[in-house]
Motif scaffolding. Structure first.
Motif, PDB file in Angstrom:
ATOM      1  N   ARG A 167      18.261  56.974  93.790  1.00 31.06           N
ATOM      2  CA  ARG A 167      18.271  56.262  92.501  1.00 31.06           C
ATOM      3  C   ARG A 167      19.466  56.713  91.682  1.00 31.06           C
ATOM      4  N   VAL A 168      19.995  55.773  90.912  1.00 34.29           N
ATOM      5  CA  VAL A 168      21.074  56.085  89.981  1.00 34.29           C
ATOM      6  C   VAL A 168      20.935  55.151  88.783  1.00 34.29           C
ATOM      7  N   VAL A 169      21.223  55.675  87.597  1.00 42.56           N
ATOM      8  CA  VAL A 169      21.213  54.862  86.382  1.00 42.56           C
ATOM      9  C   VAL A 169      22.646  54.420  86.112  1.00 42.56           C
ATOM     10  N   LEU A 170      22.816  53.121  85.868  1.00 45.44           N
ATOM     11  CA  LEU A 170      24.134  52.531  85.638  1.00 45.44           C
ATOM     12  C   LEU A 170      24.139  51.739  84.341  1.00 45.44           C
ATOM     13  N   GLU A 171      25.304  51.696  83.709  1.00 46.70           N
ATOM     14  CA  GLU A 171      25.457  50.860  82.521  1.00 46.70           C
ATOM     15  C   GLU A 171      25.642  49.413  82.951  1.00 46.70           C
ATOM     16  N   VAL A 172      24.975  48.515  82.240  1.00 44.83           N
ATOM     17  CA  VAL A 172      25.153  47.083  82.477  1.00 44.83           C
ATOM     18  C   VAL A 172      26.415  46.665  81.736  1.00 44.83           C
ATOM     19  N   VAL A 173      27.422  46.263  82.497  1.00 41.27           N
ATOM     20  CA  VAL A 173      28.698  45.850  81.912  1.00 41.27           C
ATOM     21  C   VAL A 173      28.590  44.433  81.373  1.00 41.27           C
ATOM     22  N   ALA A 174      27.865  43.594  82.100  1.00 39.91           N
ATOM     23  CA  ALA A 174      27.672  42.207  81.671  1.00 39.91           C
ATOM     24  C   ALA A 174      26.339  41.706  82.213  1.00 39.91           C
ATOM     25  N   HIS A 175      25.681  40.868  81.434  1.00 48.33           N
ATOM     26  CA  HIS A 175      24.437  40.237  81.852  1.00 48.33           C
ATOM     27  C   HIS A 175      24.723  38.758  82.051  1.00 48.33           C
ATOM     28  N   GLU A 176      24.297  38.248  83.182  1.00 51.95           N
ATOM     29  CA  GLU A 176      24.491  36.833  83.484  1.00 51.95           C
ATOM     30  C   GLU A 176      23.136  36.184  83.692  1.00 51.95           C
ATOM     31  N   GLU A 177      23.127  34.874  83.770  1.00 57.44           N
ATOM     32  CA  GLU A 177      21.883  34.137  83.939  1.00 57.44           C
ATOM     33  C   GLU A 177      21.126  34.588  85.185  1.00 57.44           C
ATOM     34  N   ASP A 178      21.855  34.858  86.264  1.00 57.43           N
ATOM     35  CA  ASP A 178      21.201  35.185  87.533  1.00 57.43           C
ATOM     36  C   ASP A 178      21.361  36.648  87.934  1.00 57.43           C
ATOM     37  N   GLY A 179      21.755  37.518  87.017  1.00 53.43           N
ATOM     38  CA  GLY A 179      21.881  38.915  87.400  1.00 53.43           C
ATOM     39  C   GLY A 179      22.666  39.752  86.412  1.00 53.43           C
ATOM     40  N   TRP A 180      23.150  40.882  86.913  1.00 52.65           N
ATOM     41  CA  TRP A 180      23.820  41.877  86.093  1.00 52.65           C
ATOM     42  C   TRP A 180      25.074  42.367  86.801  1.00 52.65           C
ATOM     43  N   ILE A 181      26.052  42.793  86.030  1.00 53.44           N
ATOM     44  CA  ILE A 181      27.277  43.360  86.603  1.00 53.44           C
ATOM     45  C   ILE A 181      27.351  44.816  86.192  1.00 53.44           C
ATOM     46  N   VAL A 182      27.616  45.671  87.189  1.00 54.21           N
ATOM     47  CA  VAL A 182      27.764  47.113  86.967  1.00 54.21           C
ATOM     48  C   VAL A 182      29.101  47.540  87.568  1.00 54.21           C
ATOM     49  N   ALA A 183      29.555  48.721  87.173  1.00 55.22           N
ATOM     50  CA  ALA A 183      30.834  49.237  87.663  1.00 55.22           C
ATOM     51  C   ALA A 183      30.651  50.649  88.191  1.00 55.22           C
ATOM     52  N   SER A 184      31.523  51.021  89.109  1.00 49.78           N
ATOM     53  CA  SER A 184      31.507  52.374  89.662  1.00 49.78           C
ATOM     54  C   SER A 184      32.594  53.207  88.999  1.00 49.78           C
ATOM     55  N   GLY A 185      32.197  54.016  88.032  1.00 48.09           N
ATOM     56  CA  GLY A 185      33.143  54.875  87.342  1.00 48.09           C
ATOM     57  C   GLY A 185      33.724  55.956  88.233  1.00 48.09           C
ATOM     58  N   PHE A 186      33.043  56.273  89.331  1.00 51.74           N
ATOM     59  CA  PHE A 186      33.542  57.290  90.251  1.00 51.74           C
ATOM     60  C   PHE A 186      34.295  56.672  91.423  1.00 51.74           C
ATOM     61  N   GLY A 187      34.631  55.381  91.320  1.00 54.59           N
ATOM     62  CA  GLY A 187      35.467  54.733  92.321  1.00 54.59           C
ATOM     63  C   GLY A 187      34.703  54.216  93.524  1.00 54.59           C
ATOM     64  N   ALA A 188      35.456  53.784  94.516  1.00 52.48           N
ATOM     65  CA  ALA A 188      34.894  53.154  95.712  1.00 52.48           C
ATOM     66  C   ALA A 188      34.140  54.136  96.596  1.00 52.48           C
ATOM     67  N   LYS A 189      34.299  55.421  96.363  1.00 51.83           N
ATOM     68  CA  LYS A 189      33.633  56.416  97.207  1.00 51.83           C
ATOM     69  C   LYS A 189      32.306  56.899  96.633  1.00 51.83           C
ATOM     70  N   ALA A 190      31.860  56.313  95.528  1.00 53.38           N
ATOM     71  CA  ALA A 190      30.563  56.685  94.962  1.00 53.38           C
ATOM     72  C   ALA A 190      29.480  56.380  95.996  1.00 53.38           C
ATOM     73  N   ASP A 191      28.562  57.300  96.158  1.00 54.96           N
ATOM     74  CA  ASP A 191      27.521  57.135  97.181  1.00 54.96           C
ATOM     75  C   ASP A 191      26.706  55.863  96.983  1.00 54.96           C
ATOM     76  N   TRP A 192      26.318  55.555  95.739  1.00 57.69           N
ATOM     77  CA  TRP A 192      25.497  54.375  95.526  1.00 57.69           C
ATOM     78  C   TRP A 192      26.240  53.106  95.941  1.00 57.69           C
ATOM     79  N   LEU A 193      27.528  53.076  95.696  1.00 54.93           N
ATOM     80  CA  LEU A 193      28.321  51.902  96.041  1.00 54.93           C
ATOM     81  C   LEU A 193      28.438  51.763  97.559  1.00 54.93           C
ATOM     82  N   ARG A 194      28.704  52.867  98.231  1.00 52.07           N
ATOM     83  CA  ARG A 194      28.798  52.855  99.693  1.00 52.07           C
ATOM     84  C   ARG A 194      27.449  52.509 100.321  1.00 52.07           C
ATOM     85  N   ASN A 195      26.361  52.991  99.715  1.00 46.16           N
ATOM     86  CA  ASN A 195      25.035  52.651 100.220  1.00 46.16           C
ATOM     87  C   ASN A 195      24.745  51.163 100.053  1.00 46.16           C
TER      88      ASN A 195
END
Length: 165
Positions: A55-83
């Motif tokens: 589990r990881v808590v992320l900031e919602v960068v944008a909310h859309e009608e069909d979902g949410w957008i989040v960002a990886s502040g630790f880059g492309a190698k963040a474990d949650w992103l790779r998972n």
């Protein structure tokens, strides 16, 4: 001459800072996710090597009608992103509600537009985020657009979505 080296990526916190950074996870587990409103979400993901629930808590960068957008502040190698790249179908918790979602990875150009819009809504936070990530941001739309090119963004969509991954 401009420096062409990649931006500095902060290291994940350790010790007491890690404990403090992970405290929102415990609040979500206690049923207190509503405290964060629509600003933070809890992402459940499966470890790509271990198969364990993470589990990881992320900031919602944008909310859309069909979902949410989040960002990886630790880059492309963040474990949650790779998972998520390994297993894009997952569950998020927003407030006290759970949503089944599918992760779609945005292009750098899409991320740049999202970051520029985020900076318009939250200029101080956007400048602090860029400073934390070691990215230049003089407050101009162009600077935030450039910073957004370096940050991986993910769209977490509910239901069936025909958007490309």
């Amino acid at each position: 001459m401009a420096d062409s080296s990649p931006p500095h990526r902060p290291r994940p916190p350790v010790g007491r800072r890690r404990l403090a950074a992970r405290s929102p996870i415990h609040l979500f587990r206690l049923g207190l996710g509503w405290i964060f409103g629509r600003r933070l979400l809890l992402l459940h993901h499966t470890g790509r090597n271990t198969g364990l629930d993470r589990r990881v808590v992320l900031e919602v960068v944008a909310h859309e009608e069909d979902g949410w957008i989040v960002a990886s502040g630790f880059g492309a190698k963040a474990d949650w992103l790779r998972n998520l790249r390994s297993q894009p179908k997952t569950v998020i918790q927003l407030g006290n509600r759970h949503h089944a979602v599918t992760a779609h990875f945005l292009t750098p150009e899409e991320g740049a537009d999202i970051m520029a819009r985020y900076a318009q809504r939250h200029p101080r936070l956007a400048r602090r985020l860029c400073a934390f990530l070691g990215l230049p941001a003089d407050g101009s739309r162009a600077a935030f657009h450039e910073a957004g090119m370096a940050i991986p963004f993910v769209r977490l969509c509910t239901g069936v979505d025909s958007r490309p991954s």
